[in-house]
Design a protein around this motif. Structure first.
Motif, mmCIF file in Angstrom:
data_model
loop_
_atom_site.group_PDB
_atom_site.id
_atom_site.type_symbol
_atom_site.label_atom_id
_atom_site.label_comp_id
_atom_site.label_asym_id
_atom_site.label_seq_id
_atom_site.Cartn_x
_atom_site.Cartn_y
_atom_site.Cartn_z
ATOM 1 N N THR A 93 0.820 -1.124 0.234
ATOM 2 C CA THR A 93 -0.053 -0.022 0.235
ATOM 3 C C THR A 93 0.774 1.370 0.170
ATOM 4 O O THR A 93 1.710 1.369 0.796
ATOM 5 C CB THR A 93 -0.938 -0.020 1.216
ATOM 6 N N ARG A 94 0.508 2.023 -0.705
ATOM 7 C CA ARG A 94 1.338 3.246 -1.085
ATOM 8 C C ARG A 94 0.338 4.397 -1.300
ATOM 9 O O ARG A 94 -0.308 4.366 -2.448
ATOM 10 C CB ARG A 94 2.431 3.193 -2.193
ATOM 11 N N ASN A 95 0.134 5.216 -0.568
ATOM 12 C CA ASN A 95 -0.846 6.454 -0.617
ATOM 13 C C ASN A 95 -2.221 5.889 -0.877
ATOM 14 O O ASN A 95 -3.047 6.779 -1.713
ATOM 15 C CB ASN A 95 -0.395 7.545 -1.696
ATOM 16 N N GLY A 96 -2.643 4.862 -0.236
ATOM 17 C CA GLY A 96 -4.221 4.327 -0.674
ATOM 18 C C GLY A 96 -4.076 3.376 -1.662
ATOM 19 O O GLY A 96 -5.204 2.850 -2.008
ATOM 20 N N VAL A 97 -3.191 3.446 -2.495
ATOM 21 C CA VAL A 97 -2.946 2.574 -3.572
ATOM 22 C C VAL A 97 -2.483 1.197 -3.144
ATOM 23 O O VAL A 97 -1.662 1.205 -2.994
ATOM 24 C CB VAL A 97 -2.179 3.202 -4.849
ATOM 25 N N VAL A 98 -3.284 0.141 -3.318
ATOM 26 C CA VAL A 98 -3.021 -1.160 -2.873
ATOM 27 C C VAL A 98 -2.655 -2.035 -4.263
ATOM 28 O O VAL A 98 -3.555 -2.197 -5.184
ATOM 29 C CB VAL A 98 -4.264 -1.849 -2.322
ATOM 30 N N THR A 99 -1.466 -2.667 -4.173
ATOM 31 C CA THR A 99 -1.074 -3.619 -5.160
ATOM 32 C C THR A 99 -0.838 -4.919 -4.626
ATOM 33 O O THR A 99 -0.518 -5.352 -3.500
ATOM 34 C CB THR A 99 0.369 -3.206 -5.646
ATOM 35 N N LEU A 100 -1.523 -5.852 -5.061
ATOM 36 C CA LEU A 100 -1.734 -7.301 -4.890
ATOM 37 C C LEU A 100 -0.872 -7.943 -6.074
ATOM 38 O O LEU A 100 -0.945 -7.968 -6.961
ATOM 39 C CB LEU A 100 -2.959 -7.814 -4.990
ATOM 40 N N ARG A 101 0.290 -8.750 -5.295
ATOM 41 C CA ARG A 101 1.205 -9.676 -6.225
ATOM 42 C C ARG A 101 1.385 -10.939 -5.569
ATOM 43 O O ARG A 101 0.951 -11.179 -4.348
ATOM 44 C CB ARG A 101 2.523 -8.920 -6.420
ATOM 45 N N GLY A 102 1.376 -11.911 -6.544
ATOM 46 C CA GLY A 102 1.654 -13.442 -6.148
ATOM 47 C C GLY A 102 0.667 -14.243 -6.696
ATOM 48 O O GLY A 102 -0.053 -14.007 -7.561
ATOM 49 N N PRO A 103 1.275 -15.575 -6.527
ATOM 50 C CA PRO A 103 0.044 -16.558 -7.045
ATOM 51 C C PRO A 103 -1.004 -16.892 -6.434
ATOM 52 O O PRO A 103 -1.090 -16.801 -5.121
ATOM 53 C CB PRO A 103 1.233 -17.745 -7.192
ATOM 54 N N VAL A 104 -2.313 -17.274 -7.132
ATOM 55 C CA VAL A 104 -3.440 -17.651 -6.443
ATOM 56 C C VAL A 104 -4.045 -18.826 -7.294
ATOM 57 O O VAL A 104 -3.367 -19.126 -8.553
ATOM 58 C CB VAL A 104 -4.400 -16.562 -6.446
ATOM 59 N N ALA A 105 -4.604 -19.481 -6.706
ATOM 60 C CA ALA A 105 -5.091 -20.849 -7.341
ATOM 61 C C ALA A 105 -5.833 -20.439 -8.686
ATOM 62 O O ALA A 105 -5.721 -21.204 -9.620
ATOM 63 C CB ALA A 105 -5.976 -21.572 -6.210
ATOM 64 N N ARG A 121 -11.614 0.781 3.962
ATOM 65 C CA ARG A 121 -11.500 2.105 4.258
ATOM 66 C C ARG A 121 -10.278 2.668 4.013
ATOM 67 O O ARG A 121 -9.300 1.987 4.287
ATOM 68 C CB ARG A 121 -12.128 2.502 5.639
ATOM 69 N N GLY A 122 -10.282 3.632 3.266
ATOM 70 C CA GLY A 122 -8.990 4.317 2.813
ATOM 71 C C GLY A 122 -8.347 3.995 1.362
ATOM 72 O O GLY A 122 -7.203 4.346 1.055
ATOM 73 N N VAL A 123 -8.926 2.716 0.739
ATOM 74 C CA VAL A 123 -8.295 2.295 -0.519
ATOM 75 C C VAL A 123 -8.767 3.186 -1.585
ATOM 76 O O VAL A 123 -9.885 3.547 -1.720
ATOM 77 C CB VAL A 123 -8.574 1.048 -0.754
ATOM 78 N N VAL A 124 -7.906 3.693 -2.325
ATOM 79 C CA VAL A 124 -8.247 4.651 -3.305
ATOM 80 C C VAL A 124 -8.159 3.740 -4.641
ATOM 81 O O VAL A 124 -9.223 4.206 -5.426
ATOM 82 C CB VAL A 124 -6.923 5.618 -3.604
ATOM 83 N N GLN A 125 -7.524 2.848 -4.759
ATOM 84 C CA GLN A 125 -7.364 2.044 -6.121
ATOM 85 C C GLN A 125 -6.577 0.822 -5.766
ATOM 86 O O GLN A 125 -5.807 0.539 -4.700
ATOM 87 C CB GLN A 125 -6.472 2.718 -7.095
ATOM 88 N N VAL A 126 -7.113 -0.240 -6.517
ATOM 89 C CA VAL A 126 -6.453 -1.688 -6.282
ATOM 90 C C VAL A 126 -5.830 -1.978 -7.788
ATOM 91 O O VAL A 126 -6.458 -2.063 -8.770
ATOM 92 C CB VAL A 126 -7.390 -2.751 -5.900
ATOM 93 N N ASN A 127 -4.443 -2.345 -7.798
ATOM 94 C CA ASN A 127 -3.665 -2.533 -8.776
ATOM 95 C C ASN A 127 -3.500 -4.242 -8.635
ATOM 96 O O ASN A 127 -2.722 -4.824 -7.740
ATOM 97 C CB ASN A 127 -2.458 -2.043 -8.720
ATOM 98 N N ASN A 128 -4.344 -5.084 -9.236
ATOM 99 C CA ASN A 128 -4.359 -6.288 -9.057
ATOM 100 C C ASN A 128 -3.094 -7.117 -10.040
ATOM 101 O O ASN A 128 -3.435 -6.955 -11.283
ATOM 102 C CB ASN A 128 -5.513 -6.907 -9.560
ATOM 103 N N GLN A 129 -1.993 -7.578 -9.734
ATOM 104 C CA GLN A 129 -1.181 -8.202 -10.261
ATOM 105 C C GLN A 129 -0.819 -9.683 -9.828
ATOM 106 O O GLN A 129 0.290 -10.256 -10.146
ATOM 107 C CB GLN A 129 0.144 -7.477 -10.163
#
Length: 135
Positions: A93-105, A121-129
């Motif tokens: 999380t940087r300045n409310g921008v959440v980046t998700l990384r790694g393997p999922v099923a 609360r507080g999340v501005v954007q989600v970057n799904n990687q």
């Protein structure tokens, strides 16, 4: 007493070395990594080598960002329907921008993690990687 045992110890040590061969520091990964801190990043994915993607080390944490990451992590870990990989996904999380990384099923887990993050609360954007193991 020790002086009498020393020749025996040296003989046994020499015999063991002859049987097993010398151990080079390069063969001992833990020793090698501890001795050369530049190589600690050998486990990084190829895409991370360019430093164009975020890693948890890039998280310029503010108190607000730490709280967001912690809340997302708690929600993800509580959800027992998620795989271990999904529960261990990187959350940055940087300045409310959440980046998700790694393997999922699968895609469903990827979308579920994304939705969990978006709802915080507080999340501005989600970057799904996140990377799906299954199509």
């Amino acid at each position: 007493m020790f002086t009498r045992l020393l020749p025996v110890i040296l003989t046994l040590t020499g015999a063991l070395l002859m049987m097993t061969g010398p151990v080079r520091a390069e063969q001992n990964t833990a020793f090698h990594l501890a001795a050369n801190s530049e190589l600690e990043n050998t486990e990084r994915n190829a895409r991370d080598k360019s430093d164009t993607t975020l890693t948890p080390e890039d998280q310029k944490e503010t108190k607000k960002d730490i709280k967001i990451t912690a809340k997302i992590r708690q929600a993800v870990v509580r959800d027992k329907s998620l795989s271990v990989d999904a529960q261990n996904a990187k959350i940055i999380t940087r300045n409310g921008v959440v980046t998700l990384r790694g393997p999922v099923a699968n895609e469903a887990e990827s979308l579920k993690l994304q939705e969990v993050a978006k709802k915080m609360r507080g999340v501005v954007q989600v970057n799904n990687q996140l990377e799906n193991k299954a199509p």
